[in-house]
Structure formats: C-alpha cells, structure tokens
Design a protein around this motif. Structure first.
Motif, PDB file in Angstrom:
ATOM      1  N   UNK A 100      -0.790   5.337  22.226  1.00  0.00           N
ATOM      2  CA  UNK A 100      -0.112   4.469  23.179  1.00  0.00           C
ATOM      3  C   UNK A 100       1.357   4.880  23.167  1.00  0.00           C
ATOM      4  N   UNK A 101       1.855   5.487  24.257  1.00  0.00           N
ATOM      5  CA  UNK A 101       3.245   5.975  24.283  1.00  0.00           C
ATOM      6  C   UNK A 101       4.253   4.869  24.008  1.00  0.00           C
ATOM      7  N   UNK A 102       5.372   5.253  23.430  1.00  0.00           N
ATOM      8  CA  UNK A 102       6.391   4.289  23.048  1.00  0.00           C
ATOM      9  C   UNK A 102       6.907   3.453  24.195  1.00  0.00           C
ATOM     10  N   UNK A 103       6.979   4.029  25.410  1.00  0.00           N
ATOM     11  CA  UNK A 103       7.488   3.259  26.542  1.00  0.00           C
ATOM     12  C   UNK A 103       6.566   2.095  26.910  1.00  0.00           C
ATOM     13  N   UNK A 104       5.325   2.120  26.416  1.00  0.00           N
ATOM     14  CA  UNK A 104       4.390   1.022  26.679  1.00  0.00           C
ATOM     15  C   UNK A 104       4.397  -0.024  25.573  1.00  0.00           C
ATOM     16  N   UNK A 105       5.115   0.254  24.482  1.00  0.00           N
ATOM     17  CA  UNK A 105       5.134  -0.669  23.352  1.00  0.00           C
ATOM     18  C   UNK A 105       6.258  -1.681  23.570  1.00  0.00           C
ATOM     19  N   UNK A 106       5.942  -2.738  24.290  1.00  0.00           N
ATOM     20  CA  UNK A 106       6.886  -3.817  24.585  1.00  0.00           C
ATOM     21  C   UNK A 106       7.033  -4.720  23.355  1.00  0.00           C
ATOM     22  N   UNK A 107       8.004  -5.628  23.355  1.00  0.00           N
ATOM     23  CA  UNK A 107       8.171  -6.514  22.192  1.00  0.00           C
ATOM     24  C   UNK A 107       6.902  -7.283  21.817  1.00  0.00           C
ATOM     25  N   UNK A 108       6.179  -7.817  22.800  1.00  0.00           N
ATOM     26  CA  UNK A 108       4.958  -8.567  22.490  1.00  0.00           C
ATOM     27  C   UNK A 108       3.882  -7.671  21.899  1.00  0.00           C
ATOM     28  N   UNK A 109       3.727  -6.482  22.466  1.00  0.00           N
ATOM     29  CA  UNK A 109       2.728  -5.541  21.955  1.00  0.00           C
ATOM     30  C   UNK A 109       3.132  -5.055  20.566  1.00  0.00           C
ATOM     31  N   UNK A 110       4.418  -4.789  20.376  1.00  0.00           N
ATOM     32  CA  UNK A 110       4.907  -4.356  19.069  1.00  0.00           C
ATOM     33  C   UNK A 110       4.647  -5.427  18.011  1.00  0.00           C
ATOM     34  N   UNK A 111       4.848  -6.678  18.375  1.00  0.00           N
ATOM     35  CA  UNK A 111       4.625  -7.776  17.442  1.00  0.00           C
ATOM     36  C   UNK A 111       3.151  -7.864  17.057  1.00  0.00           C
ATOM     37  N   UNK A 112       2.283  -7.715  18.032  1.00  0.00           N
ATOM     38  CA  UNK A 112       0.849  -7.808  17.758  1.00  0.00           C
ATOM     39  C   UNK A 112       0.353  -6.611  16.952  1.00  0.00           C
ATOM     40  N   UNK A 113       0.853  -5.445  17.286  1.00  0.00           N
ATOM     41  CA  UNK A 113       0.427  -4.226  16.588  1.00  0.00           C
ATOM     42  C   UNK A 113       1.167  -4.001  15.269  1.00  0.00           C
ATOM     43  N   UNK A 114       2.210  -4.772  15.053  1.00  0.00           N
ATOM     44  CA  UNK A 114       3.020  -4.681  13.835  1.00  0.00           C
ATOM     45  C   UNK A 114       3.693  -3.318  13.698  1.00  0.00           C
ATOM     46  N   UNK A 115       4.316  -2.882  14.797  1.00  0.00           N
ATOM     47  CA  UNK A 115       5.068  -1.628  14.800  1.00  0.00           C
ATOM     48  C   UNK A 115       6.386  -1.872  15.523  1.00  0.00           C
ATOM     49  N   UNK A 116       7.385  -0.995  15.345  1.00  0.00           N
ATOM     50  CA  UNK A 116       8.663  -1.194  16.031  1.00  0.00           C
ATOM     51  C   UNK A 116       8.528  -1.051  17.549  1.00  0.00           C
ATOM     52  N   UNK A 117       9.349  -1.783  18.267  1.00  0.00           N
ATOM     53  CA  UNK A 117       9.382  -1.696  19.733  1.00  0.00           C
ATOM     54  C   UNK A 117       9.753  -0.272  20.146  1.00  0.00           C
ATOM     55  N   UNK A 118       9.020   0.255  21.140  1.00  0.00           N
ATOM     56  CA  UNK A 118       9.350   1.555  21.703  1.00  0.00           C
ATOM     57  C   UNK A 118       8.890   2.753  20.906  1.00  0.00           C
ATOM     58  N   UNK A 119       8.106   2.548  19.846  1.00  0.00           N
ATOM     59  CA  UNK A 119       7.604   3.683  19.064  1.00  0.00           C
ATOM     60  C   UNK A 119       6.178   4.019  19.479  1.00  0.00           C
ATOM     61  N   UNK A 120       5.820   5.288  19.427  1.00  0.00           N
ATOM     62  CA  UNK A 120       4.465   5.702  19.758  1.00  0.00           C
ATOM     63  C   UNK A 120       3.475   5.097  18.768  1.00  0.00           C
ATOM     64  N   UNK A 121       2.391   4.552  19.304  1.00  0.00           N
ATOM     65  CA  UNK A 121       1.330   4.019  18.461  1.00  0.00           C
ATOM     66  C   UNK A 121       0.234   5.075  18.354  1.00  0.00           C
ATOM     67  N   UNK A 122       0.237   5.815  17.266  1.00  0.00           N
ATOM     68  CA  UNK A 122      -0.709   6.915  17.072  1.00  0.00           C
ATOM     69  C   UNK A 122      -1.809   6.497  16.110  1.00  0.00           C
ATOM     70  N   UNK A 123      -3.041   6.659  16.535  1.00  0.00           N
ATOM     71  CA  UNK A 123      -4.183   6.421  15.642  1.00  0.00           C
ATOM     72  C   UNK A 123      -4.947   7.734  15.550  1.00  0.00           C
ATOM     73  N   UNK A 124      -4.728   8.491  14.495  1.00  0.00           N
ATOM     74  CA  UNK A 124      -5.354   9.814  14.384  1.00  0.00           C
ATOM     75  C   UNK A 124      -6.871   9.729  14.317  1.00  0.00           C
ATOM     76  N   UNK A 125      -7.529  10.820  14.690  1.00  0.00           N
ATOM     77  CA  UNK A 125      -8.996  10.843  14.643  1.00  0.00           C
ATOM     78  C   UNK A 125      -9.509  10.690  13.219  1.00  0.00           C
TER      79      UNK A 125
END
Length: 503
Positions: free
Chosen positions: A256-281
């Motif tokens: 999930x690219x960082x530009x899609x990681x809004x404050x609400x999504x960051x809070x739910x995913x427990x990652x910083x706002x605007x950072x790429x959410x990478x889940x490796x294979x």
C-alpha cells in the motif's frame, strides 16, 4: 516524452442535452471533464477516461455516452492490442504495468464448462418452496466420530466440538483491506455479513475500532506485515486467518503506497502516516509446516482456543500437498484463492500468468484430504472469480464447504470493474483511501444491496438443489457425480474428478 498510447475510450456529449450542471466534473476523480466558463461548455479529455460509468450514471439529462475507441492496430494473434499497449506503456515509464481486479483471460474460466445434473423420474426433484432446503454451513474441524449418551430422556452429545463458524448461506465476503478499500466499504461488508448471518474478512489492514461491534461476523487476518495485529484485534473477530498468499499475485507480497496511508489508516495499521505498507511474500517466521503449526497454535493460545484458525494460500500446482500440510499443522480452515482472484493492485504479468484455476485446486485439495483420511479435520473455502450462484454450487459439488466473494460484492455496491483500483481514485468510493471520495458509499444503501445479493443467490442455490433432488448442501459437498463436463480433455476431467456430458 510524447505518449504513443491512444485513448482507450471516447467521451461523447450531446450538447443539446447538456445543461452545464457540472455533475460530471464533480463526479469524475480522474479529471476527465472540465468546465470552461468563458465558452460556457464542458470539455472532456478522452485520454483520462477509464470508463467507470460514473458520469453516465449521474448525468441528469443522459447527455454522456462513453464508447470504446474504434481505432485499432493491425490484427495480430500474437501481438494483440493489449500486448502492444503494455509494451508502449513500459517503454514510456520503465516500470511494472499494474492493474486492479482479477484475471480477465477467458481461457482460465472453467465454470462455464461444468454443468449440473438434474433429477427427473427415478430420483425425483424437490420443491424448494414447500420443502425445507438446508444451506446452513458449519466451518471448522469436525471430530472423527460423535459420542452420544442417553440421559433423563434426552440424547446428549459427549464429544467436545471444536469452535465452528455458522453460515446461514455458504458465501462469505473475501479479504479486502482497509486502505485498499474505504472505511465505508468495510462497514457495509460488516453490516451485511451480520444481517445475512455470514462473515466478512478484514484483509491484512486491520480493523477500525468502530467496527469491533460486528466482531461476531468478522474474520480477522494476520499477514506477513502484521498490520493492525494486536490482542484486542484477535479477540474481536470470530475467526483468525493467516494469509500466506492470494490468487492475484502468488509468491509476491502486498504494497500500500505511502500516499494512501492516511492518518486513520495509519492508526489502524499501526504504522507512521505516509509510509509504504509493505507485506513481503515470505513470512520470516514461517519456513516450514512446523513453523506454521507454531503460529497456528500461538493464535489459538492467544484466543483461548475459542476461535477457528484459517490459512489462506494461492492456488498453485502443488496446492493439494500444501493444503494437506496445513491441515496437519492444525488449521481448522484452508482458504484457497484461484488465478482469477482479484486485488487492489498487482503486476499485470503476475496476475495473468501465475497460479491455477480454482476449479482444479478445489478438486485436487478435496481429493487429497480424503485420500489422506483428514478431510473432516478442516473446511475448504474457495475464492477467486465467483460470479453467480451457479459457480458457488459447482464449487461445493467439487469439494468446497463455502466460498469467498469480493468482486461480485463490490459490483453490487456500484463497481464497474474499470481495473484502476491501484490509483486510489475510484469514482464509486470503493477502492480508495480518500475519505472524501469514500463518502460516495452509503453503508445503509450498500449493505442493503449486499444482503439482497446474498439472498438472491441463496434462493437460486435452493432452486438448483431442488432440481438436483438434494435437500441439504451436506449431501452435495464433494459429490462430483452431480457434475458433468463439456469441452474438456480427458486429463481435465480426471483432475476434476467428473464425467463427460452424456456419460
């Protein structure tokens, strides 16, 4: 660099009907339409149009028509128009060609080559309107035998049963993560699942706390990124699913690219706002069936052995052996996602060339578990391109206990399968992290449409069962004698475990 790519669609506007209301301008998230105040005219950029039909639907005077660009390349069976466009696009960008939704190659759909057998005279059909038809489904580990005792005039069950998921229809909503879809979509799915007596899967993006109240009808997912995974999350759901792979991109992870990681999504995913959410294979704590077993029982331990644990894998050539290992590792459910499985974003080359059709995966896994004598130890949930109740019933006859649907669910909410989910600009408010665009989904309306879809499919399943002379899904599950193949090779018939039409 000048683009050599022609527009895929042409926007035609009837100027006599157009009232310059600018609805199309406001509805299009791709900036296809713009209003020129000086000339008092609405103009369109054909190259921006993705044919989402949003402007067509909401135009009050029906002034807009979108048609496919009739300009075409010279016919070439090898270098088709799609191939030429992809090559040109990569020559201009130097990147991977991305796409959304599932594989659209017709040769990979086998449901249309399977037919359901019907009852006639010697085995009469059943009237589903006047006789009970049992489609309730229980998912989870079943015991080898049941021990009963007669006490005080009642028969009581002595065998301790493992936790089960109870479905009023054999259809669940597949994993779609918060961030890939909007919060309103998640809420619509959760509300519909609760009302229809089934389950929705959170996907790998966690679950917003506002939706915990729907936990009894929620499957929480644990993926390699562990986004949003914590004790309250695990306890909130009715079941836990470990994601190993998915049908749209077997062998690769999520992003999930960082530009899609809004404050609400960051809070739910427990990652910083605007950072790429990478889940490796690769899940770096799972390199063997023994490692998987350790995670399965860690999750069971955390949830007090009160919730079934599922393991989701992509359908690949050795899926039967993998599934057998997963069941032996202690999983209560095995979820298998076929090559037509959808996604918010995947490399097109992966989506169209990696994996196998879900029809073959279901039959192979069901037969392998039966041959190993462990079929009762886990339920099989199939996913990947289910389009109708007919597909669902055929999947159950092949050996599935239940199915996941995603694309069909999104279509019921308004999706037009324009395959641009990866942009995050979905004009229908579905595949977007933007809370403003996401407001286009009204959970009251969307959940009602989802419930209606499940109700319609359930009624059709009962009608087809009646025509087959079957009054319970349990009698149909894995009973491939109810299926016949048309236009299939002997090898395909053998793997599917069915007979040719007329046989």
């Amino acid at each position: 660099m000048k683009s050599y790519l022609p527009p895929e669609y042409i926007v035609e506007r009837d100027e006599d009907k157009c009232i310059r209301c600018k609805v199309c301008v406001n509805q299009c998230t791709y900036d296809t339409h713009s209003y020129d105040a000086d000339d008092d005219v609405v103009r369109s950029k054909d190259e921006n149009c993705v044919n989402c039909q949003r402007c067509v639907t909401f135009c009050p005077t029906h002034a807009i028509t979108i048609r496919k660009n009739q300009n075409s390349y010279r016919d070439n069976a090898n270098m088709s128009a799609d191939v030429i466009k992809d090559i040109k696009k990569q020559a201009e960008t130097g990147g991977i060609v991305l796409t959304g939704m599932g594989c659209d190659k017709p040769q990979l759909t086998y449901w249309d080559r399977l037919l359901i057998n019907a009852s006639q005279v010697t085995n009469p059909s059943i009237d589903p309107l006047r006789e009970p038809m049992e489609i309730r489904t229980y998912l989870g580990t079943k015991p080898d035998a049941l021990e009963m005792e007669y006490a005080n005039g009642n028969i009581e069950l002595k065998t301790q049963l493992s936790p089960q998921l109870t479905l009023e229809t054999p259809i669940m909503f597949s994993a779609m993560s918060y961030g890939a879809v909007s919060l309103n979509v998640h809420e619509s799915l959760a509300r519909a699942a609760t009302k229809a007596g089934t389950y929705f899967n959170t996907g790998e993006g966690g679950l917003d706390p506002s939706l915990y109240k729907y936990g009894e009808h929620t499957i929480v997912q644990v993926a390699s990124g562990r986004f949003g995974v914590h004790s309250n999350y695990l306890h909130a759901g009715a079941a836990v699913e470990i994601k190993i792979g998915q049908g749209a991109k077997p062998g690769i992870g999520g992003h999930l690219p960082g530009e899609k990681v809004t404050p609400d999504i960051a809070r739910t995913r427990m990652i910083p706002v605007g950072t790429d959410a990478l889940s490796p294979a690769p899940q770096h704590d799972i390199y063997s069936i023994e490692d998987l077993r350790q995670l399965i029982y860690a999750l069971k331990e955390e949830t007090n052995y009160e919730k079934p644990v599922s393991v989701k894998i992509a359908a690949v050539h050795n899926v039967a052996a993998i599934a057998s290992g997963i069941v032996r590792a202690g999983a209560d459910l095995v979820a298998i996602d076929g090559v037509r499985g959808s996604t918010g974003s995947a490399p097109k080359i992966i989506r169209d060339n990696v994996g196998i059709p879900i029809e073959f995966a279901i039959a192979s896994v069901d037969q392998r578990l039966r041959d190993d004598g462990i079929r009762n130890r886990a339920s099989i949930v199939a996913a990947g391109g289910f389009r109708s109740s007919g597909d669902v019933l055929k999947a159950i006859a092949l050996g599935a206990d239940a199915v996941y649907i995603a694309t069909a669910a999104l279509i019921s909410m308004g999706c037009t399968v324009c395959q641009k989910c990866y942009t995050g600009k979905c004009p229908w408010g579905i595949a977007t992290p933007d809370p403003w665009i996401g407001k286009r989904i009204n959970p009251d309306i969307a959940s009602e449409r989802l419930v209606n879809l499940l109700r319609g499919w359930s009624l059709e399943i009962k009608e087809m069962m009646g025509g087959m002379g079957v009054n319970a899904l349990e009698s149909l599950r894995g009973n491939r004698l109810h299926l016949r193949g048309v236009g299939l090779t002997d090898t395909e018939l053998k793997v599917l475990g069915i007979r040719m039409v007329g046989d």
